[in-house]
Design an enzyme around this catalytic site. Structure first.
Site, mmCIF file in Angstrom:
data_model
loop_
_atom_site.group_PDB
_atom_site.id
_atom_site.type_symbol
_atom_site.label_atom_id
_atom_site.label_comp_id
_atom_site.label_asym_id
_atom_site.label_seq_id
_atom_site.Cartn_x
_atom_site.Cartn_y
_atom_site.Cartn_z
ATOM 1 N N CYS A 124 14.003 -0.352 11.942
ATOM 2 C CA CYS A 124 13.501 0.517 13.009
ATOM 3 C C CYS A 124 12.117 1.000 12.556
ATOM 4 C CB CYS A 124 14.475 1.675 13.186
ATOM 5 S SG CYS A 124 14.045 2.818 14.479
ATOM 6 N N CYS A 179 0.812 -1.230 0.000
ATOM 7 C CA CYS A 179 0.000 0.000 0.000
ATOM 8 C C CYS A 179 0.839 1.270 0.000
ATOM 9 C CB CYS A 179 -0.968 0.007 1.177
ATOM 10 S SG CYS A 179 -0.186 0.199 2.796
#
Length: 135
Positions: A123, A101
């Site tokens: 991260c 997406c």
């Protein structure tokens, strides 16, 4: 399992996501360190994209980096993430986006000495994820 690509208008994303989720997922923002829902969780399960639900990471690749955000040493399927050079804020980093997406997830860093199998640290903003615990 391949999911169809998710394409929505900005209006549709704003209707689906909270303002904080929208700021991170669609505008490449960052949640404050040590505030995210999954930063310190040890729950066993699967982490998916909060915007579209595609699987991104598994808890067996999550590790303690003490950086303020959930850290993983590898995605569950490399095809589910896209890595993009990011030179914003005067830094040279690699942005991690959902391949399904195109939502912003966080950044990946290499060679920081954490001793993980890949020597990578994905991260990731907690707000970009949902966690489905395994039984």
């Amino acid at each position: 399992m391949t999911q169809p690509k998710v394409t929505k208008t900005d209006k549709e994303w704003r209707e689906q996501l909270t303002p904080a989720e929208y700021a991170v997922l669609r505008k490449a923002g960052t949640e404050r360190p040590f505030t995210g829902e999954y930063t310190d969780t040890k729950t066993t399960g699967v982490y998916s994209c909060r915007a579209c639900g595609v699987e991104l990471f598994r808890s067996d690749t999550k590790f303690e980096s003490h950086c303020g955000w959930p850290s993983f040493y590898a995605p569950s399927d490399a095809q589910n993430v896209v890595l993009i050079e990011d030179r914003a804020l005067g830094m040279r980093r690699v942005e991690v986006r959902c391949a399904n997406c195109d939502s912003h997830l966080g950044h990946v860093f290499h060679g920081e000495g954490y001793g993980t199998p890949t020597d990578d640290r994905f991260c990731i903003n907690s707000i970009s994820l949902t966690l489905e615990p395994t039984e």
